[in-house]
Design a protein around this motif. Structure first.
Motif, PDB file in Angstrom:
ATOM      1  N   GLN A 198       4.923   7.500   7.318  1.00 21.83           N
ATOM      2  CA  GLN A 198       3.648   7.741   7.978  1.00 21.83           C
ATOM      3  C   GLN A 198       3.451   9.230   8.260  1.00 21.83           C
ATOM      4  O   GLN A 198       4.371   9.900   8.730  1.00 21.83           O
ATOM      5  N   GLU A 252       3.405   2.748   3.129  1.00 25.14           N
ATOM      6  CA  GLU A 252       4.454   1.729   3.227  1.00 25.14           C
ATOM      7  C   GLU A 252       5.849   2.346   3.317  1.00 25.14           C
ATOM      8  O   GLU A 252       6.783   1.711   3.788  1.00 25.14           O
ATOM      9  N   LYS A 253       5.971   3.599   2.868  1.00 23.56           N
ATOM     10  CA  LYS A 253       7.270   4.271   2.887  1.00 23.56           C
ATOM     11  C   LYS A 253       7.406   5.222   4.071  1.00 23.56           C
ATOM     12  O   LYS A 253       8.470   5.358   4.666  1.00 23.56           O
ATOM     13  N   ILE A 258       0.931  -1.526  10.655  1.00 23.45           N
ATOM     14  CA  ILE A 258       2.306  -1.031  10.608  1.00 23.45           C
ATOM     15  C   ILE A 258       2.512   0.268  11.389  1.00 23.45           C
ATOM     16  O   ILE A 258       3.647   0.733  11.530  1.00 23.45           O
ATOM     17  N   SER A 259       1.429   0.859  11.897  1.00 23.22           N
ATOM     18  CA  SER A 259       1.557   2.150  12.556  1.00 23.22           C
ATOM     19  C   SER A 259       0.443   2.360  13.581  1.00 23.22           C
ATOM     20  O   SER A 259      -0.654   1.810  13.452  1.00 23.22           O
ATOM     21  N   ARG A 293      -4.872  -2.055   7.259  1.00 20.42           N
ATOM     22  CA  ARG A 293      -3.474  -2.173   6.816  1.00 20.42           C
ATOM     23  C   ARG A 293      -2.569  -1.169   7.527  1.00 20.42           C
ATOM     24  O   ARG A 293      -1.464  -1.509   7.950  1.00 20.42           O
ATOM     25  N   ILE A 294      -3.059   0.073   7.629  1.00 17.88           N
ATOM     26  CA  ILE A 294      -2.256   1.100   8.318  1.00 17.88           C
ATOM     27  C   ILE A 294      -2.011   0.696   9.760  1.00 17.88           C
ATOM     28  O   ILE A 294      -0.896   0.823  10.279  1.00 17.88           O
ATOM     29  N   TRP A 344      -1.938   3.807   0.409  1.00 21.22           N
ATOM     30  CA  TRP A 344      -1.190   2.683   0.958  1.00 21.22           C
ATOM     31  C   TRP A 344       0.246   2.677   0.437  1.00 21.22           C
ATOM     32  O   TRP A 344       1.189   2.356   1.174  1.00 21.22           O
ATOM     33  N   ALA A 345       0.431   3.038  -0.834  1.00 22.88           N
ATOM     34  CA  ALA A 345       1.785   3.121  -1.394  1.00 22.88           C
ATOM     35  C   ALA A 345       2.619   4.125  -0.603  1.00 22.88           C
ATOM     36  O   ALA A 345       3.808   3.919  -0.355  1.00 22.88           O
TER      37      ALA A 345
END
Length: 228
Positions: A46, A43-44, A71-72, A67-68, A39-40
């Motif tokens: 993909q 967040e920066k 954002i994607s 979570r992924i 996850w770290a």
């Protein structure tokens, strides 16, 4: 530039074998053993595809998938020792594109990776005439795999896109759930047809008012009135 596959798996043996097979096929591969590290990274930046184990120390693969997906829309394959139908459905509901049960053949996983990449990246040789398909307020650019609803671009997963594209191409035609399972997941999928219901539910949520019509006791169709 090679496609980047990120593997999240706490079993070092599985991790190393899968990594070796994917590297042999020409992919760039990253591996970690826990969801927090993955996850770290997510967040920066993909990768081009995620392969997630479910049973991980700390945060599990389901939570990481969720979570992924927030954002994607990159492809996600879930692998797990669990083989219960509810687990497969949960993985699909959270936005994964495929589900593979342990023990599995590394060659089978590689084949699914290739197939998923192929589906999400259409060939450049496709006919120009098939690039754009429009039904009412819904428009799809197939070459770029982009979806527009009421002039607004909508983020969709690869499975959501595949299902929607088949329905748009065949407006007003009713597809059974079994037909849609085969078209979207392939003829080697043996899971529940609830996966189709979930994709429809997700698409309706993302595009309020989209004319995805339930054909009771059968399946679904994209309804386009003649007057339109």
């Amino acid at each position: 530039m090679h496609q980047h596959v990120f593997i999240v798996e706490d079993d070092p043996n599985i991790r190393d074998i899968v990594k070796a097979y994917l590297i042999k096929e020409g992919y760039d591969v990253s591996v970690v053993g826990d969801a927090e590290s993955a996850w770290a990274y997510a967040e920066k930046k993909q990768p081009d595809m995620w392969i997630l184990d479910i049973m991980l120390p700390g945060m599990d693969g389901y939570e990481l998938c969720k979570r992924i997906r927030q954002i994607s829309e990159v492809p996600i394959i879930i692998i797990s020792a669990k083989d219960e139908e509810v687990d497969k459905i949960l993985g699909l509901e959270l936005g994964s594109d495929d589900y593979l049960t342990k023990p599995f053949s590394p060659r089978e996983l590689v084949a699914r990776v290739k197939r998923l990449f192929k589906r999400t990246q259409p060939k450049e040789t496709e006919s120009v005439q098939t690039d754009a398909v429009t039904v009412g307020d819904l428009s799809i650019n197939h070459k770029e795999r982009r979806v527009f609803w009421q002039d607004e671009e909508i983020d969709v997963t690869s499975k959501e896109y595949d299902l929607l594209y088949h329905l748009v191409k065949n407006e007003n035609r009713a597809f059974s759930r079994e037909e849609l399972l085969t078209l979207v997941w392939g003829d080697d999928y043996f899971g529940s047809d609830r996966a189709v219901d979930d994709l429809i539910k997700r698409l309706r949520k993302k595009m309020d008012g989209v004319p995805l019509e339930t054909v009771w006791g059968y399946g679904y169709r994209l309804r386009q009135d003649e007057a339109e």
